[in-house]
Design a protein around this motif. Structure first.
Motif, PDB file in Angstrom:
ATOM      1  N   VAL A 340       1.940  -2.428  -8.083  1.00  0.00           N
ATOM      2  CA  VAL A 340       1.663  -1.523  -6.963  1.00  0.00           C
ATOM      3  C   VAL A 340       0.350  -0.776  -7.204  1.00  0.00           C
ATOM      4  O   VAL A 340      -0.491  -0.650  -6.298  1.00  0.00           O
ATOM      5  N   ILE A 341       0.168  -0.286  -8.405  1.00  0.00           N
ATOM      6  CA  ILE A 341      -1.065   0.454  -8.722  1.00  0.00           C
ATOM      7  C   ILE A 341      -2.286  -0.456  -8.596  1.00  0.00           C
ATOM      8  O   ILE A 341      -3.334  -0.045  -8.070  1.00  0.00           O
ATOM      9  N   ASP A 342      -2.152  -1.708  -9.024  1.00  0.00           N
ATOM     10  CA  ASP A 342      -3.275  -2.637  -8.893  1.00  0.00           C
ATOM     11  C   ASP A 342      -3.536  -2.991  -7.426  1.00  0.00           C
ATOM     12  O   ASP A 342      -4.689  -3.234  -7.042  1.00  0.00           O
ATOM     13  N   ALA A 343      -2.474  -3.049  -6.609  1.00  0.00           N
ATOM     14  CA  ALA A 343      -2.686  -3.277  -5.175  1.00  0.00           C
ATOM     15  C   ALA A 343      -3.440  -2.103  -4.560  1.00  0.00           C
ATOM     16  O   ALA A 343      -4.359  -2.293  -3.745  1.00  0.00           O
ATOM     17  N   ALA A 344      -3.093  -0.900  -4.965  1.00  0.00           N
ATOM     18  CA  ALA A 344      -3.829   0.272  -4.486  1.00  0.00           C
ATOM     19  C   ALA A 344      -5.285   0.198  -4.940  1.00  0.00           C
ATOM     20  O   ALA A 344      -6.203   0.607  -4.213  1.00  0.00           O
ATOM     21  N   GLY A 345      -5.510  -0.356  -6.129  1.00  0.00           N
ATOM     22  CA  GLY A 345      -6.867  -0.514  -6.626  1.00  0.00           C
ATOM     23  C   GLY A 345      -7.690  -1.488  -5.806  1.00  0.00           C
ATOM     24  O   GLY A 345      -8.928  -1.433  -5.817  1.00  0.00           O
ATOM     25  N   ALA A 346      -7.012  -2.392  -5.083  1.00  0.00           N
ATOM     26  CA  ALA A 346      -7.698  -3.340  -4.206  1.00  0.00           C
ATOM     27  C   ALA A 346      -7.824  -2.814  -2.781  1.00  0.00           C
ATOM     28  O   ALA A 346      -8.278  -3.537  -1.897  1.00  0.00           O
ATOM     29  N   GLY A 347      -7.397  -1.560  -2.556  1.00  0.00           N
ATOM     30  CA  GLY A 347      -7.560  -0.957  -1.244  1.00  0.00           C
ATOM     31  C   GLY A 347      -6.376  -1.114  -0.310  1.00  0.00           C
ATOM     32  O   GLY A 347      -6.522  -0.925   0.896  1.00  0.00           O
ATOM     33  N   TRP A 348      -5.210  -1.419  -0.864  1.00  0.00           N
ATOM     34  CA  TRP A 348      -4.030  -1.590  -0.027  1.00  0.00           C
ATOM     35  C   TRP A 348      -3.283  -0.268   0.145  1.00  0.00           C
ATOM     36  O   TRP A 348      -3.074   0.471  -0.820  1.00  0.00           O
ATOM     37  N   ALA A 349      -2.883   0.013   1.380  1.00  0.00           N
ATOM     38  CA  ALA A 349      -1.886   1.044   1.606  1.00  0.00           C
ATOM     39  C   ALA A 349      -0.546   0.513   1.118  1.00  0.00           C
ATOM     40  O   ALA A 349      -0.336  -0.702   1.001  1.00  0.00           O
ATOM     41  N   LEU A 350       0.394   1.409   0.843  1.00  0.00           N
ATOM     42  CA  LEU A 350       1.636   1.030   0.170  1.00  0.00           C
ATOM     43  C   LEU A 350       2.837   1.265   1.075  1.00  0.00           C
ATOM     44  O   LEU A 350       2.944   2.312   1.720  1.00  0.00           O
ATOM     45  N   ALA A 351       3.738   0.295   1.094  1.00  0.00           N
ATOM     46  CA  ALA A 351       5.006   0.431   1.817  1.00  0.00           C
ATOM     47  C   ALA A 351       6.101  -0.091   0.907  1.00  0.00           C
ATOM     48  O   ALA A 351       6.252  -1.301   0.733  1.00  0.00           O
ATOM     49  N   LEU A 352       6.853   0.814   0.300  1.00  0.00           N
ATOM     50  CA  LEU A 352       7.864   0.453  -0.686  1.00  0.00           C
ATOM     51  C   LEU A 352       9.255   0.533  -0.079  1.00  0.00           C
ATOM     52  O   LEU A 352       9.696   1.616   0.323  1.00  0.00           O
ATOM     53  N   HIS A 353       9.910  -0.611  -0.012  1.00  0.00           N
ATOM     54  CA  HIS A 353      11.321  -0.655   0.386  1.00  0.00           C
ATOM     55  C   HIS A 353      12.131   0.037  -0.695  1.00  0.00           C
ATOM     56  O   HIS A 353      12.122  -0.375  -1.864  1.00  0.00           O
ATOM     57  N   ALA A 354      12.810   1.123  -0.322  1.00  0.00           N
ATOM     58  CA  ALA A 354      13.656   1.857  -1.268  1.00  0.00           C
ATOM     59  C   ALA A 354      14.812   2.455  -0.495  1.00  0.00           C
ATOM     60  O   ALA A 354      14.612   3.302   0.376  1.00  0.00           O
ATOM     61  N   ILE A 355      16.018   2.025  -0.804  1.00  0.00           N
ATOM     62  CA  ILE A 355      17.202   2.470  -0.062  1.00  0.00           C
ATOM     63  C   ILE A 355      18.029   3.450  -0.879  1.00  0.00           C
ATOM     64  O   ILE A 355      18.392   4.521  -0.398  1.00  0.00           O
ATOM     65  N   GLY A 356      18.355   3.117  -2.113  1.00  0.00           N
ATOM     66  CA  GLY A 356      19.100   4.040  -2.954  1.00  0.00           C
ATOM     67  C   GLY A 356      18.216   5.161  -3.473  1.00  0.00           C
ATOM     68  O   GLY A 356      16.993   5.017  -3.575  1.00  0.00           O
ATOM     69  N   ASP A 357      18.832   6.297  -3.819  1.00  0.00           N
ATOM     70  CA  ASP A 357      18.014   7.433  -4.249  1.00  0.00           C
ATOM     71  C   ASP A 357      17.302   7.171  -5.578  1.00  0.00           C
ATOM     72  O   ASP A 357      16.226   7.720  -5.824  1.00  0.00           O
ATOM     73  N   ALA A 358      17.848   6.313  -6.441  1.00  0.00           N
ATOM     74  CA  ALA A 358      17.133   5.966  -7.673  1.00  0.00           C
ATOM     75  C   ALA A 358      15.865   5.190  -7.347  1.00  0.00           C
ATOM     76  O   ALA A 358      14.809   5.392  -7.969  1.00  0.00           O
ATOM     77  N   ALA A 359      15.942   4.289  -6.372  1.00  0.00           N
ATOM     78  CA  ALA A 359      14.759   3.542  -5.950  1.00  0.00           C
ATOM     79  C   ALA A 359      13.739   4.462  -5.290  1.00  0.00           C
ATOM     80  O   ALA A 359      12.522   4.272  -5.448  1.00  0.00           O
ATOM     81  N   ILE A 360      14.211   5.468  -4.557  1.00  0.00           N
ATOM     82  CA  ILE A 360      13.288   6.409  -3.926  1.00  0.00           C
ATOM     83  C   ILE A 360      12.579   7.246  -4.984  1.00  0.00           C
ATOM     84  O   ILE A 360      11.384   7.536  -4.868  1.00  0.00           O
ATOM     85  N   ASP A 361      13.285   7.631  -6.037  1.00  0.00           N
ATOM     86  CA  ASP A 361      12.621   8.302  -7.165  1.00  0.00           C
ATOM     87  C   ASP A 361      11.472   7.438  -7.675  1.00  0.00           C
ATOM     88  O   ASP A 361      10.347   7.917  -7.882  1.00  0.00           O
ATOM     89  N   PHE A 362      11.757   6.165  -7.890  1.00  0.00           N
ATOM     90  CA  PHE A 362      10.738   5.233  -8.381  1.00  0.00           C
ATOM     91  C   PHE A 362       9.577   5.130  -7.396  1.00  0.00           C
ATOM     92  O   PHE A 362       8.399   5.135  -7.797  1.00  0.00           O
ATOM     93  N   ALA A 363       9.877   5.031  -6.102  1.00  0.00           N
ATOM     94  CA  ALA A 363       8.828   4.867  -5.090  1.00  0.00           C
ATOM     95  C   ALA A 363       7.922   6.086  -5.033  1.00  0.00           C
ATOM     96  O   ALA A 363       6.686   5.957  -4.960  1.00  0.00           O
ATOM     97  N   ILE A 364       8.514   7.282  -5.050  1.00  0.00           N
ATOM     98  CA  ILE A 364       7.701   8.505  -5.009  1.00  0.00           C
ATOM     99  C   ILE A 364       6.793   8.590  -6.234  1.00  0.00           C
ATOM    100  O   ILE A 364       5.593   8.873  -6.129  1.00  0.00           O
ATOM    101  N   GLU A 365       7.376   8.328  -7.399  1.00  0.00           N
ATOM    102  CA  GLU A 365       6.589   8.395  -8.639  1.00  0.00           C
ATOM    103  C   GLU A 365       5.448   7.369  -8.628  1.00  0.00           C
ATOM    104  O   GLU A 365       4.319   7.663  -9.041  1.00  0.00           O
TER     105      GLU A 365
END
Length: 551
Positions: A340-365
């Motif tokens: 994800v960080i490398d995609a951002a380095g290539a100029g991509w906006a990010l859209a992370l599928h995250a349904i459970g709250d543990a996944a949302i923690d990961f997505a925010i971080e």
């Protein structure tokens, strides 16, 4: 200037707080020129010319074109062609639906079914019965969640899945019975064994599916849709999927405005200068934002966890009726984060599928870290779904200007099953809306179609009611008004996709995308909103569906 189109005698909901209502709207070359008195110099001045066409709305309500920021257009278009299992309640219903169409398939053809909802089933579909009813053909049943397949024995054999599997794929499961035999249920990444047989799909049928979806969208007032994942993953259809979009657009079949997310596994490492950041993207450095108002590449789509329906979404606490089951991530978290960080380095906006709250923690971080290294992306960064969202997570997302994209209609069709899996406490944290608005966040409208029904007026009603399929209240603390839900499906969606400056609002200089409704959604009972007729849908000042009285 001679107006191309003038509509008068209307109840216009503009979405503009400086001018919330109007009765006249003028258009020229696909743009809105003005409202009410702003049009007088063009209509009554010394050099005024009569508009090319004038429509009397006869008092009808007009709103900006609806915008679904998370749907799957190719997949939806295919469901309009495949065997429909939406009404199947028992295994016998499934067998009967297949039997009724089986003679239309050539021997060796795949029998593909869509819209299967296991939560409404009494009993389980048997792989051996599917073999019998399909007369030896492979059967693929797509679950509405998009996170599971049910297949028959013929399909398992073709996919190279052992009758009694000894290994499981990372981030997925080949479900087995008590004897260790594969049942035919393939969860998450286990679906790829079947997909590898059927993909890549040819561009022509993919373009045909897009055309079918686009035509249907117009009947519901949808003028803009974001396809939440193409070209890879289990939701992609071909590595050339964007070319299928271009093909449909070139042929005039793509009537709505489209933004497409490219899935993470379609990206690859990009070489560059030593001064350039480490990057993951497409050849030539193509990235989010390429395209125009008709067809644009949006964020990169990243799957981090599973679904609530299959109890595979990653949770900080175990599921209510699945002891020791917290769901799981779709891959190694640190590998996903690095990509994800490398995609951002290539100029991509990010859209992370995250349904459970543990996944949302990961997505925010992860989004926070990517921004810290590379700065904000060219379009808003997003978290898709939000099946369980804690209040502290909403505070973090609000502070980071991260958009959360919930699907309230899930409650209307899957609410009872989700409540069973989550329990009463966590159900109050599910698919938030009111809490997002109270935190000052952007709230967009979306459906995840064809996972759930996608008609915007039905989703707007679901935003306001939050009732399960059994009519029970579900997380009513997150109810919003119809006016707020309408704003979400127009202004909110435009902002969430990076188009808040050009669409979603009926004001001078904005795209002339609008919907004429058969009743005013703010003047009817909330239970009637979903049934309001679509009189006409206009894209770029052109009526693409329905009609108005011209004079």
């Amino acid at each position: 200037m001679r107006l191309d189109t003038l509509i008068h005698n209307a109840q216009i909901v503009t979405g503009d707080p400086n001018r919330p209502t109007a009765s006249r709207i003028g258009m020229w070359q696909g743009l809105i020129v003005g409202l009410d008195e702003q049009l007088d110099p063009l209509l009554a001045g010394p050099d005024a010319a009569a508009p090319a066409q004038v429509f009397d709305a006869a008092g009808a309500c007009i709103v900006a074109g609806f915008n679904d920021v998370h749907a799957h257009s190719v997949w939806f278009g295919q469901t309009l062609i495949e065997i429909d299992l939406a009404e199947a309640k028992t295994p016998d219903d499934v067998y009967a639906a297949i039997a009724s169409r089986i003679n239309s398939f050539e021997r060796g053809d795949w029998v593909i079914c869509s819209n299967f909802n296991p939560l409404q089933m009494t009993g389980s579909v048997d792989r051996d019965r599917l073999d019998t009813v399909a007369l030896g053909r492979p059967v693929l049943i797509k679950h509405r969640s998009g996170h599971a397949y049910t297949v028959n024995g013929v399909a398992l054999s073709l996919a190279g899945v052992e009758d009694r599997p000894t290994e499981q794929p990372e981030g997925g499961e080949i479900v087995t019975d008590e004897t260790g035999r594969a049942t035919g249920l393939l969860d998450e990444n286990a679906m790829r064994a079947v997909q590898d047989l059927l993909q890549p799909e040819a561009l022509e049928p993919v373009a045909d599916a897009l055309a079918a979806a686009s035509q249907h969208y117009l009947t519901e007032g949808l003028t803009s849709v974001t396809d939440a994942g193409i070209a890879g993953g289990w939701i992609g259809h071909t590595p050339r999927e964007f070319a299928a979009y271009q093909l449909a657009a070139d042929r005039g079949l793509l009537k709505h405005r489209s933004q497409t997310m490219i899935t993470m596994d379609a990206l690859h490492e990009l070489p560059g200068h030593t001064n350039d950041p480490s990057a993951r993207g497409l050849d030539a450095g193509i990235r989010s934002g390429v395209g125009d108002a008709r067809l644009q590449i949006g964020p990169v789509k990243v799957f981090t966890d599973g679904s609530l329906l299959g109890a595979t979404a990653a949770m900080t606490e175990e599921y209510a009726h699945c002891q020791h089951n917290h769901g799981y991530m779709q891959g190694d978290p640190e590998t996903m984060r690095a990509n994800v960080i490398d995609a951002a380095g290539a100029g991509w906006a990010l859209a992370l599928h995250a349904i459970g709250d543990a996944a949302i923690d990961f997505a925010i971080e992860t989004i926070t870290q990517a921004r810290r290294i590379h700065g904000p992306g060219p379009l808003p960064d997003r978290i898709e779904h939000g099946g369980v969202v804690r209040d502290d997570q909403i505070t973090l997302m609000a502070n980071q200007n991260i958009v959360l994209v919930p699907q309230p209609y899930f409650i209307s069709v899957f609410g009872e099953g989700m409540f069973h899996n989550l329990g009463p406490d966590r159900a109050t944290l599910s698919y938030p809306a009111r809490r997002l608005l109270d935190a000052g966040m952007i709230l967009p409208g979306s459906s995840d179609r064809p996972v759930a029904h996608g008609a915007p007026l039905a989703v707007i009603q679901a935003f306001a009611q939050r009732l399960t399929e059994a009519g029970n209240p579900y997380g009513i603390n997150d109810r919003i008004t119809v006016a707020e839900a309408l704003h979400a499906y127009t202004v909110g969606s435009a902002r969430a996709t990076g188009w808040g400056h050009k669409k979603g609002t009926l004001a001078s200089g904005y795209l002339a995308d609008l919907v004429v409704l058969g009743a005013h959604p703010l003047h009817v009972n909330v239970a009637e909103v979903a049934h309001i007729p679509i009189v006409a849908t206009m894209v770029g000042g052109v009526i693409e569906y329905g009609q108005l009285d011209a004079h």
